[in-house]
Design an enzyme around this catalytic site. Structure first.
Site, PDB file in Angstrom:
ATOM      1  N   GLY A 156      59.774  55.980  44.687  1.00 50.78           N
ATOM      2  CA  GLY A 156      59.261  54.738  45.280  1.00 50.78           C
ATOM      3  C   GLY A 156      60.285  54.085  46.195  1.00 50.78           C
ATOM      4  N   HIS A 204      54.918  59.042  39.482  1.00 52.75           N
ATOM      5  CA  HIS A 204      54.960  60.208  40.375  1.00 52.75           C
ATOM      6  C   HIS A 204      56.272  60.379  41.129  1.00 52.75           C
ATOM      7  CE1 HIS A 204      54.729  57.799  43.977  1.00 52.75           C
ATOM      8  NE2 HIS A 204      54.516  58.840  44.749  1.00 52.75           N
TER       9      HIS A 204
END
Lengths: 142, 476
Positions: free
Chosen positions: B402, B399
């Site tokens: 991070g 996604h």
């Protein structure tokens, strides 16, 4: 004794607060919560809110206390820097009555980090190692 | 206990790594990413595998880092008949997600006007901590938002019907049950609709810098050198409150149903119980709020483009809108059988393959678009879903970038002014509510989106389509 400190955490905010009594620990945890968003010295004392929460154990009581304060911040746009807390144990759990003093959010308030919520992850409330007080830990989601 | 690389870029957390694991864990990571992976993130992925009904393995994506409950970048497919549902697998920011708008405006045309355009967007879209939205909703309106999601927004003049075809779930989940939403969530939800928020949320104007898969790019409407807009935000205070309320209830139900979880944030309830159904109904309302939020912001961005660049609102097309913090009922093949699962994606994106019935007709030939935003100064990627993802990861991919450096340390290491200057040198203009946010969100504090995307592309759980380079960013 320092009232609270922030620990290294990659994505979120983790803090510990300390106190000679449970009441002091809970009050300092509330300070750590607001201090993570704004300098506590930037908050004037103009109003007071009474908060009552319950919890099956001390961790849950802490989660509910901080979540309630954060709710008042986000929904009613109020920030606090001073807290009085009373905790009582009754059969099956704890109840907390707290007073939070501060003011409404104004133009002059500039916030650092935006917090999304108080989490239950890695949360604890326990006696301090030295035996003369208490310590708690909380992770905030940001 | 040792974690072994069982295939290239795939690592296994063996049973027994933490007590009570029902299935092994799987981490998708290159050697480099694995070396930098926090032990606590591995432990969190292992903790997830103790949830009753979890199928095959608990998954961690290449960007995995420590979260609460699930790691960020965590995925679990849990039996929808005999398993549990856990808000720890969704997070507080329910349906935090990303949408991409495409245009045919050449990047060169926008460069001289980027400052004015960002100012206009900054004015149009309220952002930052404690900001109030421009909409004045009452409880009845908000209930309609909770029920209707992006559809409500379009019906009320924010965007076009065609936008809805290009949203996951067409922009609203029909299982939403606003009666399960607390007064508190209503109170927080009313003033905040149509706000960006703060933290890692952003609006980014960029352009298609590189195309890896020309056919898919063309189908997604992306052409090299043309301007695009990324919108990254979620369900704001309403969603956060819904999760907070649900945890209060589900913590009790874990005990009530005798489920032992290694982290209280993994509180859960068995599927079919009142507690689980209530959470799911409320979670869906928060998801709908987030889709309405991104739809309304899309409209204001179109207005800002129209005001500054004299283009038409229709010239900004919605490529797609993905959710990366959500639980959904999906059918997947497990040990040769079709099974209904609650797929929990916490910092992970659905990546359905070509021909999937759940993706827009126009994209059926290539697969679902997936967007991986980079940090402020780095590339973002457009990927597409694959059959391998269906087989390996319950139709899921990564996604985002991070975090690797904590906010506190970032603020001590970088200054807002310096980050602004560096970004300027890279050709990126920024607008923020407060300069310290620039330090907190400096490009260096994130893992490189390039490294993460390389892994998912190599493993094949999604494939690269195009790369976007930022020109301007608005951060809350």
């Amino acid at each position: 004794m320092k009232p609270f400190e922030y620990l290294e955490h990659t994505a979120d905010i983790k803090f510990r607060s300390y106190g000679r009594t449970l009441e002091e620990v809970f009050s300092n945890a509330a300070k750590a919560l607001f201090n993570s968003m704004i300098d506590l010295n930037d908050i004037d004392i103009e109003l007071e809110e009474e908060i009552v929460v319950e919890g099956g154990d001390l961790e849950f009581l802490l989660y509910n206390w901080l979540s309630e304060l954060f709710y008042i911040f986000d929904a009613e746009r109020k920030i606090f820097s001073e807290f009085d807390v009373k905790i009582r144990y009754r059969e099956g759990g704890y109840s907390l009555r707290g007073n939070a003093r501060g003011e409404e959010i104004k133009e002059k308030h500039i916030f650092d980090t935006g917090i999304k919520a108080v989490t239950l992850h890695d949360i604890f409330v326990r006696g301090s190692d030295s035996g003369d007080g208490y310590i708690c830990q909380v992770v905030l989601d940001i | 206990m040792e974690i072994k690389e069982i295939e290239d870029d795939v690592w296994e957390i063996p049973l027994g790594y933490v007590e009570g694991m029902r299935v092994p864990g799987r981490i998708y990571a290159s050697q480099k990413l694995f070396n930098n992976l926090e032990r606590d993130a591995i432990k969190q992925a292992a903790n997830v595998s103790t949830l009753p009904g979890i199928q095959r393995y608990s998954i961690a994506m290449p960007e995995a880092h420590v979260g609460y409950g699930f790691p960020i970048g965590g995925v679990a497919g849990i039996d929808a008949e005999e398993g549990v549902i856990s808000p720890g697998g969704v997070g507080f920011d329910i349906n935090c997600g990303v949408r991409l708008l495409s245009t045919h405006i050449p990047a060169d045309e926008i460069r001289p006007k980027i400052g004015a355009l960002l100012d206009e967007i900054f004015r149009e879209v309220p952002s930052g901590v404690g900001s109030k939205g421009k909409l004045r909703l009452n409880e009845k309106n908000l209930k309609e938002v909770f029920q209707g999601g992006a559809k409500w927004a379009v019906e009320n003049g924010y965007g076009f019907k065609e936008d809805l075809d290009h949203c996951e779930e067409n922009g609203f989940m029909k299982d939403a049950d606003p009666s399960k939403v607390s007064k508190k969530a209503y109170k927080r939800g009313m003033p905040q609709l149509g706000t960006l928020g703060s933290g890692n949320h952003f609006l980014e104007i960029g352009y298609v810098e590189e195309v890896f898969d020309p056919r898919s790019a063309e189908i997604f409407g992306l052409e090299r050198g043309e301007v695009s807009v990324l919108i990254h935000t979620g369900s704001r205070g309403a969603g956060h409150q819904i999760c907070t309320d649900s945890l209060q209830i589900l913590e009790g139900s874990s005990k009530k149903y005798g489920i032992n979880v290694p982290d209280r944030q993994l509180a859960c309830a068995p599927v079919g119980t009142e507690e689980a159904e209530d959470y799911y109904g409320a979670m869906c309302t928060a998801a709908n709020y987030a889709w309405a939020n991104r739809q309304i912001i899309t409209h204001w961005i179109r207005v800002a483009f129209k005001n500054i660049l004299k283009v038409e609102e229709e010239d900004l097309k919605l490529v797609y809108d993905v959710a990366h913090n959500i639980a959904k009922v999906e059918e997947h093949e497990v040990e040769g059988k079709r099974k209904k699962l609650y797929v929990h994606r916490k910092g992970a994106t659905r990546a359905f393959p070509p021909e999937s019935k759940d993706i827009p007709d126009g994209y059926k030939g290539v697969g679902q678009p997936v967007f991986i935003p980079g940090s402020m100064g780095t590339y973002s990627y457009v990927l597409k879903g694959t059959k391998i993802a269906m087989k390996e990861t319950f139709g899921t991919t990564c996604h985002g970038a991070g975090r690797v450096i904590a906010r506190g340390r970032a603020k001590r290491t970088y200054t807002g002014r310096k980050v602004r200057e560096e970004l300027k040198k890279m050709g990126i203009t920024v607008r923020v509510a407060k300069d310290s946010i620039l330090a907190e969100e400096a490009p260096q504090v994130y893992k490189s989106s390039d490294d993460i995307v390389e892994v998912v592309d190599r493993v094949g759980i999604s494939k690269k389509v195009a790369r976007l380079k930022p020109l301007g960013v608005v951060k809350g």
